[in-house]
Structures are given as C-alpha cells and as structure tokens.
Design a protein around this motif. Structure first.
Motif, PDB file in Angstrom:
ATOM      1  N   ALA A  63       1.100  -1.077  -0.080  1.00 59.67           N
ATOM      2  CA  ALA A  63      -0.226  -0.116   0.379  1.00 59.67           C
ATOM      3  C   ALA A  63       0.681   1.587  -0.145  1.00 59.67           C
ATOM      4  O   ALA A  63       0.544   2.365  -0.506  1.00 59.67           O
ATOM      5  CB  ALA A  63      -0.982  -0.399   1.542  1.00 59.67           C
ATOM      6  N   GLU A  64       1.776   1.311   0.188  1.00 55.41           N
ATOM      7  CA  GLU A  64       2.671   2.417   1.015  1.00 55.41           C
ATOM      8  C   GLU A  64       3.542   3.010  -0.730  1.00 55.41           C
ATOM      9  O   GLU A  64       3.994   3.715  -1.425  1.00 55.41           O
ATOM     10  CB  GLU A  64       4.246   1.891   1.526  1.00 55.41           C
ATOM     11  CG  GLU A  64       3.815   2.183   3.317  1.00 55.41           C
ATOM     12  CD  GLU A  64       4.779   2.304   4.499  1.00 55.41           C
ATOM     13  OE1 GLU A  64       4.640   2.007   4.975  1.00 55.41           O
ATOM     14  OE2 GLU A  64       5.347   1.451   4.203  1.00 55.41           O
ATOM     15  N   GLY A  65       3.823   1.468  -1.542  1.00 51.66           N
ATOM     16  CA  GLY A  65       4.063   1.689  -2.518  1.00 51.66           C
ATOM     17  C   GLY A  65       3.396   2.020  -3.498  1.00 51.66           C
ATOM     18  O   GLY A  65       3.672   3.196  -4.708  1.00 51.66           O
ATOM     19  N   ALA A  66       2.174   1.524  -3.822  1.00 52.75           N
ATOM     20  CA  ALA A  66       0.926   2.236  -4.657  1.00 52.75           C
ATOM     21  C   ALA A  66       0.374   3.442  -4.337  1.00 52.75           C
ATOM     22  O   ALA A  66       0.172   4.377  -5.232  1.00 52.75           O
ATOM     23  CB  ALA A  66      -0.433   1.116  -4.138  1.00 52.75           C
ATOM     24  N   LEU A  67       0.554   3.978  -2.865  1.00 49.65           N
ATOM     25  CA  LEU A  67       0.500   5.821  -2.868  1.00 49.65           C
ATOM     26  C   LEU A  67       1.734   6.706  -3.583  1.00 49.65           C
ATOM     27  O   LEU A  67       1.970   7.619  -3.954  1.00 49.65           O
ATOM     28  CB  LEU A  67       0.422   5.718  -1.345  1.00 49.65           C
ATOM     29  CG  LEU A  67       0.913   7.407  -0.785  1.00 49.65           C
ATOM     30  CD1 LEU A  67      -0.454   8.081  -1.262  1.00 49.65           C
ATOM     31  CD2 LEU A  67       0.976   7.413   0.709  1.00 49.65           C
ATOM     32  N   ALA A  68       3.061   5.794  -3.023  1.00 45.24           N
ATOM     33  CA  ALA A  68       4.411   6.513  -3.551  1.00 45.24           C
ATOM     34  C   ALA A  68       3.981   6.728  -4.813  1.00 45.24           C
ATOM     35  O   ALA A  68       4.863   7.090  -5.779  1.00 45.24           O
ATOM     36  CB  ALA A  68       5.445   6.358  -3.580  1.00 45.24           C
ATOM     37  N   HIS A  69       3.773   5.400  -5.577  1.00 53.07           N
ATOM     38  CA  HIS A  69       3.403   5.515  -7.277  1.00 53.07           C
ATOM     39  C   HIS A  69       2.540   6.565  -7.824  1.00 53.07           C
ATOM     40  O   HIS A  69       2.732   6.846  -8.591  1.00 53.07           O
ATOM     41  CB  HIS A  69       3.513   4.234  -8.162  1.00 53.07           C
ATOM     42  CG  HIS A  69       5.120   3.775  -7.774  1.00 53.07           C
ATOM     43  ND1 HIS A  69       5.670   3.200  -9.106  1.00 53.07           N
ATOM     44  CD2 HIS A  69       4.916   2.540  -6.950  1.00 53.07           C
ATOM     45  CE1 HIS A  69       6.816   2.863  -9.003  1.00 53.07           C
ATOM     46  NE2 HIS A  69       6.729   1.880  -7.824  1.00 53.07           N
ATOM     47  N   HIS A  70       1.340   6.483  -6.813  1.00 53.48           N
ATOM     48  CA  HIS A  70       0.465   7.324  -7.303  1.00 53.48           C
ATOM     49  C   HIS A  70       0.856   9.298  -7.007  1.00 53.48           C
ATOM     50  O   HIS A  70       0.499   9.989  -8.016  1.00 53.48           O
ATOM     51  CB  HIS A  70      -1.013   6.968  -6.089  1.00 53.48           C
ATOM     52  CG  HIS A  70      -1.992   7.945  -6.371  1.00 53.48           C
ATOM     53  ND1 HIS A  70      -2.467   7.990  -7.397  1.00 53.48           N
ATOM     54  CD2 HIS A  70      -2.169   9.331  -5.479  1.00 53.48           C
ATOM     55  CE1 HIS A  70      -3.503   8.718  -7.324  1.00 53.48           C
ATOM     56  NE2 HIS A  70      -3.394   9.995  -6.573  1.00 53.48           N
ATOM     57  N   LEU A  71       1.261   9.077  -6.340  1.00 50.26           N
ATOM     58  CA  LEU A  71       1.779  10.652  -5.691  1.00 50.26           C
ATOM     59  C   LEU A  71       3.110  11.016  -7.143  1.00 50.26           C
ATOM     60  O   LEU A  71       2.953  11.965  -7.596  1.00 50.26           O
ATOM     61  CB  LEU A  71       2.739  10.657  -4.583  1.00 50.26           C
ATOM     62  CG  LEU A  71       2.106  10.786  -3.522  1.00 50.26           C
ATOM     63  CD1 LEU A  71       2.751  10.537  -1.957  1.00 50.26           C
ATOM     64  CD2 LEU A  71       1.035  12.220  -3.472  1.00 50.26           C
ATOM     65  N   ALA A  72       4.396   9.219  -7.732  1.00 56.35           N
ATOM     66  CA  ALA A  72       4.654  10.622  -8.885  1.00 56.35           C
ATOM     67  C   ALA A  72       4.266  10.984  -9.579  1.00 56.35           C
ATOM     68  O   ALA A  72       4.341  11.509 -10.819  1.00 56.35           O
ATOM     69  CB  ALA A  72       5.793   9.153  -8.798  1.00 56.35           C
ATOM     70  N   TYR A  73       3.219   9.937 -10.073  1.00 57.00           N
ATOM     71  CA  TYR A  73       1.898   9.717 -11.252  1.00 57.00           C
ATOM     72  C   TYR A  73       1.184  11.226 -10.709  1.00 57.00           C
ATOM     73  O   TYR A  73       1.229  12.068 -12.285  1.00 57.00           O
ATOM     74  CB  TYR A  73       1.135   8.595 -11.381  1.00 57.00           C
ATOM     75  CG  TYR A  73       0.173   8.702 -12.530  1.00 57.00           C
ATOM     76  CD1 TYR A  73       1.219   9.044 -13.915  1.00 57.00           C
ATOM     77  CD2 TYR A  73      -0.506   8.839 -12.024  1.00 57.00           C
ATOM     78  CE1 TYR A  73      -0.775   8.517 -14.726  1.00 57.00           C
ATOM     79  CE2 TYR A  73      -1.912   8.375 -13.122  1.00 57.00           C
ATOM     80  CZ  TYR A  73      -1.824   8.446 -14.834  1.00 57.00           C
ATOM     81  OH  TYR A  73      -2.464   8.482 -15.630  1.00 57.00           O
ATOM     82  N   GLN A  74       0.736  11.652  -9.727  1.00 60.64           N
ATOM     83  CA  GLN A  74      -0.380  12.528  -9.690  1.00 60.64           C
ATOM     84  C   GLN A  74       0.729  14.296 -10.032  1.00 60.64           C
ATOM     85  O   GLN A  74       0.002  15.514 -10.257  1.00 60.64           O
ATOM     86  CB  GLN A  74      -1.185  12.797  -8.782  1.00 60.64           C
ATOM     87  CG  GLN A  74      -1.969  11.706  -8.800  1.00 60.64           C
ATOM     88  CD  GLN A  74      -3.145  11.434  -9.425  1.00 60.64           C
ATOM     89  OE1 GLN A  74      -3.365  12.503 -10.386  1.00 60.64           O
ATOM     90  NE2 GLN A  74      -4.280  10.914  -9.086  1.00 60.64           N
ATOM     91  N   LYS A  75       1.427  14.388  -9.926  1.00 60.56           N
ATOM     92  CA  LYS A  75       2.451  15.240 -10.220  1.00 60.56           C
ATOM     93  C   LYS A  75       2.439  16.027 -10.785  1.00 60.56           C
ATOM     94  O   LYS A  75       1.956  17.769 -10.995  1.00 60.56           O
ATOM     95  CB  LYS A  75       4.073  15.405  -9.673  1.00 60.56           C
ATOM     96  CG  LYS A  75       4.533  15.272  -7.936  1.00 60.56           C
ATOM     97  CD  LYS A  75       5.905  14.710  -8.341  1.00 60.56           C
ATOM     98  CE  LYS A  75       6.307  14.665  -6.098  1.00 60.56           C
ATOM     99  NZ  LYS A  75       7.869  14.933  -6.240  1.00 60.56           N
ATOM    100  N   GLY A  76       2.684  15.426 -12.436  1.00 58.18           N
ATOM    101  CA  GLY A  76       2.485  15.950 -13.455  1.00 58.18           C
ATOM    102  C   GLY A  76       1.531  16.437 -13.977  1.00 58.18           C
ATOM    103  O   GLY A  76       1.480  15.891 -15.573  1.00 58.18           O
TER     104      GLY A  76
END
Length: 394
Positions: free
Chosen positions: A247-260
């Motif tokens: 779940a922490e990994g999913a959140l990290a990838h979501h944040l990276a994706y949503q930035k731009g």
C-alpha cells in the motif's frame, strides 16, 4: 538500535524496484531479487544466532518487510513469509536445525502450514502424503514446513484430530510448475507442493498445539523474547507487513504520477481539491495501518519480555488489529487508484501492479475478518468463545 538489514535494503532500493516486472514475468522471484534478499540478511532476521541468525526485534522485521514490499510487492511478500520460518525452526530439534543450516546459514525454508497431508505413524517417524497450494518463494527454498494431520495405521485421519508441522528436504517433495497463474503477487511463485510416501523422522516434526500455546519455545530452552511472541502474532506479521508495504508503494507511485498529471478536463491534479483530499486521506489511513501493526507486535513483545503470558482475549484483540490494518490499507489504495485515471491501468504503470498485489495479499486466509472479529467481540463482552478451529488461529 540501527536496523542493519533495513539499511542494506535501502541501499539497494532501486535494484529491488527494477526487478519487479521481471519477477512478475517469471512467475517467481528473479534470481537476482532472491540474491539481494539473501545478501541483505532479510531472511535471517528472526533466525537463531546459533545458526548465523540476527535475532532482531520482530518490529524491525516488520519494518523491513514493509520497505521491501513498498519497492516490489512480490519480493516483500517472500521476505515476509519465508522470513518468519526461521522463527519456528528455532523451536525444532537441534538435529534438523543442523541439517538445514549446518553448511549454509542462508538456506531458505518454504511452507505452507495448512494441514493438507496425512502423516501415518511408522517406526521412527511418519509416512507422509498430500498436496498443498500457495508455497511462496518455494523455487528458492531447499527445505519446507508442511502442515499435516496425524493418521492411523490405515492412513486415515486419527481421532482426536492432531495437527503436525513436518519438515522435509527438497528431495522429498515436488514443486508443481505452472500451478501459480494469478492476478496479483505473480512474482511470489506460490506454487503447489506434492508429497508422495515420504518418510519424515520424528525429530523433523513439531506439534502444532505446542507451537500455538507457546510450549515449543519453552521446551527448546529459548530465552530471547522474540521466540515467545504468540504464534498468532508472529506468523501473520510478515504477511500483513507486506500488504501494508505494498500500500505504501502504491501511494508512492500515485504521488509520482499525479505530480505532473493533467486530467482530461485540463485540470492539473495538483489543483484538484478532490484528488488532494483523497491523497491526504489515503496517506493517513496507510500510516495508521502501519502504526497499528507495529504497536501491536511491540506490545506483545514487551509482554513476553516481562515474563507475562499473553491471554486469549489479548491475542484476539491483536489479531483484530492485524486484520483491520490490512483491510484499512487496501481500502486506501482503492481510493487513490480510483483517482489515478485510465492510464494507471496500463501494464507499464507500476500502480496497477501494486493494486493487484495488494488485493491478492488481502485474500490470504490470515486476513479473513469474520470469525476473528466475532471472537474478539465475545472477549470484549467477557464471554468465553466456544472451542473450534478459529481458536487455533488466535
């Protein structure tokens, strides 16, 4: 105290993450991913020092599994499941410990513990037969714990039912190739196992009841509190830690994706209050899951370190905390994935893999909430829960 294994994992974080697609494609851990786990010491964290283990606090074990799983779900899952087996092996006869670890302290042990076999008593041990599913990381293991029921002279289940954990070398069981074709955690290689008429000497067995009630580590003369944490806390720990790490990994990838990211409406995600709310809520829920699981195992450890036996009611609450932590974390993943847009479902986007892995991890039997919540509620009402199979999981 510095968690030396966690530091080793962090140094190789990019390498672990990069091997995720390869693990999934192979349907088992890439040899290099397994090598990283071996070299980091992740599988030896709960292993006895007499055989090259580290005997670290179970909280440190859980934190390390979370970190690995945040990088790649399958690698974290194997670290959590295979990593807990040395904990139980510490209870076993010194003779089998020497057979497993005498030449190589990095020998891995697989499972499953589900009692899907019959052990027929013979002189000096048992003749064992059965078939099991879900042997995670098994391709990289040279020994295995298998659950079985004590049989009678005819090979039928004896009365009253008696559950055993039997320890077998790789030469005594078959790994069924192509038996792990699933939607998530594909890289764990959790394949089927078959045993046909294997002789298991008595010294390679443990009575499940003694593992569960805590008498096995006492009889083995173990003094480190890590070996006296209840089985119902220690066994699920690596599994639930892996789910929370995913779940922490999913959140990290979501944040990276949503930035731009710019939505189809032309709105940037960083300017969308609803997306930001979902991110904040999900981050809080995942963090709460992490804190709950770590506090739970720390509390159990502190109790046994003080020489106190953990009663059934406290164990039931501990299982409730552990189960709910997994469900809370995966629900949070659903909230952010639902706001990641269609491109998150492309196979080259890691978000979808972490999402699939999280749900597959939640499907493990150790996360089924119904009976656990039922029994823990009865203890809250000061009602003694009835006997039955569920009690053995608490």
């Amino acid at each position: 105290m510095t968690n030396q294994v966690l530091e080793a994992i962090e140094r190789r974080a990019e390498e672990i993450a990069s091997l995720g697609p390869s693990n999934e494609g192979l349907g088992r851990l890439d040899d290099q991913a397994a090598k990283v786990l071996r070299e980091s010491g992740a599988i030896r964290m709960l292993q006895p020092k007499t055989h090259g283990g580290l005997e670290l606090h179970p909280r440190e074990f859980a934190e390390t599994v979370m970190k690995v799983a945040s990088l790649d779900g399958s690698t974290g899952w194997v670290a959590g499941i295979v990593g807990v087996h040395p904990w139980e092996m510490a209870f076993a006869d010194p003779k089998v410990q020497e057979e497993v670890w005498g030449e190589d302290h990095d020998t891995w042990i697989a499972s499953p513990y589900a009692p899907m076999g019959i052990a027929r008593p013979v002189d000096g041990g048992y003749v064992f037969n059965g078939r099991w599913q879900f042997s995670s990381g098994t391709d990289h293991c040279d020994w295995i714990f298998l659950g079985g029921m004590l049989g009678d002279a005819d090979g039928k289940m004896a009365k009253p039912p008696t559950s055993l954990h039997l320890i077998l070398p790789r030469s005594d069981y078959e790994i069924v190739e192509d038996s792990w074709d699933v939607v998530g955690l594909r890289g764990t290689g959790s394949k089927d196992i078959i045993v046909r008429d294997a002789f298991v000497p008595s010294y390679r067995t443990l009575h499940y009841s003694k593992v569960v009630d805590g008498s096995a580590p006492r009889e083995a003369g173990l003094t480190n509190p890590i070996y006296h944490v209840p089985f119902s806390c220690a066994f699920p720990l690596g599994i639930t830690a892996a789910v929370i790490g995913i779940a922490e990994g999913a959140l990290a990838h979501h944040l990276a994706y949503q930035k731009g990211r710019v939505q189809i409406t032309g709105t940037k995600s960083k300017d969308d209050p609803y997306v930001l709310y979902a991110i904040g809520e999900a981050a809080a829920e995942i963090a709460a899951s992490r804190a709950a699981l770590l506090e739970n195992v720390s509390r159990m450890y502190d109790a046994v370190a003080a020489g106190r036996e953990v009663p059934f009611a406290e164990r039931a609450v501990g299982r409730r905390i552990q189960v709910q932590a997994a469900w809370r974390a995966v629900r949070a993943v659903d909230e952010i994935v639902g706001r990641s847009g269609g491109n998150a479902m492309r196979m080259d986007n890691p978000i979808q893999r972490f999402w699939r892995d999280a749900h597959t991890g939640l499907a493990h039997a150790i996360h089924v909430p119904g009976a656990i919540f039922h029994y823990s509620a009865l203890t809250d009402l000061d009602i003694e829960p009835p006997p039955g199979p569920v009690r053995s999981m608490i």
